[in-house]
Design a protein around this motif. Structure first.
Motif, PDB file in Angstrom:
ATOM      1  N   UNK A  21       0.838  -1.197   0.000  1.00  0.00           N
ATOM      2  CA  UNK A  21       0.000   0.000   0.000  1.00  0.00           C
ATOM      3  C   UNK A  21       0.871   1.245   0.000  1.00  0.00           C
ATOM      4  N   UNK A  22       0.251   2.427  -0.102  1.00  0.00           N
ATOM      5  CA  UNK A  22       1.027   3.673  -0.084  1.00  0.00           C
ATOM      6  C   UNK A  22       1.880   3.764   1.180  1.00  0.00           C
ATOM      7  N   UNK A  23       3.158   4.022   1.010  1.00  0.00           N
ATOM      8  CA  UNK A  23       4.052   4.168   2.160  1.00  0.00           C
ATOM      9  C   UNK A  23       4.591   2.856   2.714  1.00  0.00           C
ATOM     10  N   UNK A  24       4.125   1.737   2.172  1.00  0.00           N
ATOM     11  CA  UNK A  24       4.630   0.446   2.671  1.00  0.00           C
ATOM     12  C   UNK A  24       5.819  -0.008   1.828  1.00  0.00           C
ATOM     13  N   UNK A  25       6.870  -0.506   2.487  1.00  0.00           N
ATOM     14  CA  UNK A  25       7.967  -1.094   1.712  1.00  0.00           C
ATOM     15  C   UNK A  25       7.699  -2.573   1.491  1.00  0.00           C
ATOM     16  N   UNK A  26       7.014  -3.198   2.442  1.00  0.00           N
ATOM     17  CA  UNK A  26       6.606  -4.599   2.309  1.00  0.00           C
ATOM     18  C   UNK A  26       5.081  -4.618   2.362  1.00  0.00           C
ATOM     19  N   UNK A  27       4.466  -5.426   1.506  1.00  0.00           N
ATOM     20  CA  UNK A  27       3.004  -5.485   1.487  1.00  0.00           C
ATOM     21  C   UNK A  27       2.473  -6.016   2.818  1.00  0.00           C
ATOM     22  N   UNK A  28       1.463  -5.340   3.335  1.00  0.00           N
ATOM     23  CA  UNK A  28       0.814  -5.813   4.563  1.00  0.00           C
ATOM     24  C   UNK A  28      -0.617  -6.216   4.221  1.00  0.00           C
ATOM     25  N   UNK A  29      -0.927  -7.475   4.488  1.00  0.00           N
ATOM     26  CA  UNK A  29      -2.294  -7.965   4.345  1.00  0.00           C
ATOM     27  C   UNK A  29      -2.846  -8.298   5.719  1.00  0.00           C
ATOM     28  N   UNK A 201      -4.018  -6.686   1.196  1.00  0.00           N
ATOM     29  CA  UNK A 201      -3.547  -7.194  -0.096  1.00  0.00           C
ATOM     30  C   UNK A 201      -4.671  -7.791  -0.943  1.00  0.00           C
ATOM     31  N   UNK A 202      -5.600  -8.497  -0.316  1.00  0.00           N
ATOM     32  CA  UNK A 202      -6.650  -9.128  -1.128  1.00  0.00           C
ATOM     33  C   UNK A 202      -7.468  -8.055  -1.843  1.00  0.00           C
ATOM     34  N   UNK A 203      -7.772  -6.974  -1.158  1.00  0.00           N
ATOM     35  CA  UNK A 203      -8.571  -5.912  -1.785  1.00  0.00           C
ATOM     36  C   UNK A 203      -7.778  -5.154  -2.837  1.00  0.00           C
ATOM     37  N   UNK A 204      -6.495  -4.869  -2.515  1.00  0.00           N
ATOM     38  CA  UNK A 204      -5.677  -4.139  -3.498  1.00  0.00           C
ATOM     39  C   UNK A 204      -5.522  -4.958  -4.770  1.00  0.00           C
ATOM     40  N   UNK A 209      -7.983   0.507  -7.627  1.00  0.00           N
ATOM     41  CA  UNK A 209      -8.499   1.836  -7.267  1.00  0.00           C
ATOM     42  C   UNK A 209      -9.922   1.816  -6.727  1.00  0.00           C
ATOM     43  N   UNK A 210     -10.704   0.846  -7.204  1.00  0.00           N
ATOM     44  CA  UNK A 210     -12.115   0.829  -6.806  1.00  0.00           C
ATOM     45  C   UNK A 210     -12.261   0.658  -5.298  1.00  0.00           C
ATOM     46  N   UNK A 216     -17.169   5.353   0.098  1.00  0.00           N
ATOM     47  CA  UNK A 216     -18.317   6.260   0.182  1.00  0.00           C
ATOM     48  C   UNK A 216     -19.475   5.592   0.916  1.00  0.00           C
ATOM     49  N   UNK A 217     -19.512   4.249   0.862  1.00  0.00           N
ATOM     50  CA  UNK A 217     -20.585   3.513   1.543  1.00  0.00           C
ATOM     51  C   UNK A 217     -20.293   3.265   3.019  1.00  0.00           C
ATOM     52  N   UNK A 218     -19.099   3.664   3.488  1.00  0.00           N
ATOM     53  CA  UNK A 218     -18.701   3.371   4.863  1.00  0.00           C
ATOM     54  C   UNK A 218     -18.989   4.585   5.748  1.00  0.00           C
ATOM     55  N   UNK A 219     -19.783   4.439   6.815  1.00  0.00           N
ATOM     56  CA  UNK A 219     -20.053   5.592   7.679  1.00  0.00           C
ATOM     57  C   UNK A 219     -18.784   6.305   8.157  1.00  0.00           C
ATOM     58  N   UNK A 220     -17.724   5.584   8.471  1.00  0.00           N
ATOM     59  CA  UNK A 220     -16.492   6.243   8.927  1.00  0.00           C
ATOM     60  C   UNK A 220     -15.714   6.894   7.779  1.00  0.00           C
ATOM     61  N   UNK A 221     -16.200   6.713   6.538  1.00  0.00           N
ATOM     62  CA  UNK A 221     -15.673   7.419   5.352  1.00  0.00           C
ATOM     63  C   UNK A 221     -14.192   7.179   5.068  1.00  0.00           C
ATOM     64  N   UNK A 222     -13.752   5.970   5.354  1.00  0.00           N
ATOM     65  CA  UNK A 222     -12.390   5.591   4.985  1.00  0.00           C
ATOM     66  C   UNK A 222     -12.305   4.082   4.977  1.00  0.00           C
ATOM     67  N   UNK A 223     -11.218   3.557   4.381  1.00  0.00           N
ATOM     68  CA  UNK A 223     -10.950   2.132   4.520  1.00  0.00           C
ATOM     69  C   UNK A 223     -10.324   1.872   5.884  1.00  0.00           C
ATOM     70  N   UNK A 224     -10.470   0.645   6.355  1.00  0.00           N
ATOM     71  CA  UNK A 224      -9.735   0.227   7.547  1.00  0.00           C
ATOM     72  C   UNK A 224      -8.359  -0.264   7.144  1.00  0.00           C
ATOM     73  N   UNK A 225      -7.506  -0.468   8.138  1.00  0.00           N
ATOM     74  CA  UNK A 225      -6.173  -1.007   7.850  1.00  0.00           C
ATOM     75  C   UNK A 225      -6.103  -2.443   8.361  1.00  0.00           C
ATOM     76  N   UNK A 226      -5.185  -3.247   7.784  1.00  0.00           N
ATOM     77  CA  UNK A 226      -4.990  -4.599   8.305  1.00  0.00           C
ATOM     78  C   UNK A 226      -4.633  -4.604   9.797  1.00  0.00           C
ATOM     79  N   UNK A 227      -3.997  -3.521  10.251  1.00  0.00           N
ATOM     80  CA  UNK A 227      -3.627  -3.440  11.678  1.00  0.00           C
ATOM     81  C   UNK A 227      -4.867  -3.308  12.548  1.00  0.00           C
ATOM     82  N   UNK A 228      -5.881  -2.598  12.056  1.00  0.00           N
ATOM     83  CA  UNK A 228      -7.125  -2.470  12.829  1.00  0.00           C
ATOM     84  C   UNK A 228      -7.846  -3.809  12.915  1.00  0.00           C
ATOM     85  N   UNK A 229      -7.802  -4.577  11.825  1.00  0.00           N
ATOM     86  CA  UNK A 229      -8.397  -5.923  11.884  1.00  0.00           C
ATOM     87  C   UNK A 229      -7.575  -6.814  12.820  1.00  0.00           C
ATOM     88  N   UNK A 230      -6.247  -6.687  12.757  1.00  0.00           N
ATOM     89  CA  UNK A 230      -5.379  -7.496  13.626  1.00  0.00           C
ATOM     90  C   UNK A 230      -5.654  -7.216  15.103  1.00  0.00           C
TER      91      UNK A 230
END
Ligand SMILES: NC(=O)c1ccc[n+]([C@@H]2O[C@H](COP(=O)([O-])OP(=O)(O)OC[C@H]3O[C@@H](n4cnc5c(N)ncnc54)[C@H](O)[C@@H]3O)[C@@H](O)[C@H]2O)c1
Length: 261
Positions: A21-29, A201-204, A209-210, A216-230
């Motif tokens: 992802x943006x700013x990542x040197x190694x992909x984080x899923x 990674x699965x979504x990317x 880009x989609x 836009x459908x998410x009330x918090x108006x952003x994607x979550x991060x794998x760290x938040x799921x972790x």
């Protein structure tokens, strides 16, 4: 004292198969973030993946931070691979108390276009693979005096989202609940997390880009991060959730709670 001190965790799909992802040197899923956070919380981690390279990258990241990790190849399509992953974990770390089943794939289309082979593959990876892992891990957890399982499901288990994907994740939810009930007496808890809109990674890989526009459908108006799921996964693994079993924890920025107008 960290939340998983002295624990041994086995993770399936602990690599990350996609672009950084943006700013990542190694992909984080999702799987890689969960493995790394478990290690930061004091657990020894057996990272398995169908790709040994991807598993080894995760184990290297953990060891570079001073954590304990081992990598091995295990394809959840193979019952023997799942049995061997559990046995190798116990051989390497002496016991097994925690299991994270992160593997999940998306194939096929709608009812009319999905083939029998695609349907069977989806069920074999997304449901039967978790069944194998739990079948071999649970006796080791019993021997260790108890344990906890987190299966990575999806918000798609609760909404029409791909004719086989949603069905496979809904099946995983009830499989998990059944294990929770059957093995509560053994001191083993089993829960799922139901993510959506996580920039992993699965979504990317699948949405490009989609995936950011879909927020836009998410009330918090952003994607979550794998760290938040972790964080949700570690919570369900650790003793802070000691009275929680058989639940599906939604991690989706409020998406399932809303009625799109
Ligand atoms: N990102 C989201 O918004 C979102 C939403 C819903 C559900 N999920 C779930 O998250 C999980 C995956 O997320 P990720 O970002 O880690 O994805 P990922 O695609 O990077 O998968 C993780 C690893 O699984 C491995 N894998 C694939 N098939 C395997 C198999 N048969 N046996 C063993 N390993 C295998 C891959 O090699 C990869 O390294 C899935 O269960 C998916 O359904 C994600």
């Amino acid at each position: 004292m960290a939340r998983l001190d002295g624990k041994v965790v086995l993770i399936s799909g602990g690599g990350a198969d996609g672009p950084p992802g943006p700013g990542e040197t190694v992909a984080i899923g999702n799987g890689r973030a969960a493995a790394i956070l478990c290690a930061r919380e004091g657990a020894s981690v057996m990272v398995t993946d169908r790709s040994l390279d991807l598993a080894a990258q995760t184990a290297d990241l953990i060891r570079a931070e001073g954590g304990a990790a081992e990598a091995m190849a295990a394809d959840v399509l193979s019952e023997a691979n799942c049995r061997d992953a559990v046995a190798a974990t116990v051989r390497r770390f002496g016991k097994l108390q925690l299991l994270v089943n992160n593997v999940g794939i998306v194939v096929g289309g709608n009812l009319l276009t999905t083939t029998a082979e695609q349907f069977d593959l989806m069920m074999a990876v997304n449901v039967r693979g978790h069944f194998f892992m739990m079948k071999y891990a649970v006796p080791e957890m019993k021997a260790a005096g108890g344990g906890a399982i987190v299966n990575v499901s999806s918000a798609a288990a609760a909404r029409g989202a791909g004719v086989t994907y949603g069905a496979s994740k809904a099946a995983l939810n009830i499989l998990t609940r059944t294990v929770a009930v059957e093995h509560a007496r053994d001191g083993i808890r089993a829960n799922t997390v139901m993510p959506a809109y996580i920039d992993s990674t699965i979504n990317r890989r699948l949405m490009g880009d989609r995936s950011s526009r879909a927020t836009l459908q998410v009330p918090l108006k952003r994607q979550g991060t794998p760290w938040e799921l972790a964080e949700a996964i570690v919570f369900l693994l650790c003793d802070q959730s000691s009275f929680i079993t058989g639940v599906d924890l939604i991690v989706d920025g409020g998406a399932l709670a809303t009625y799109p107008m």
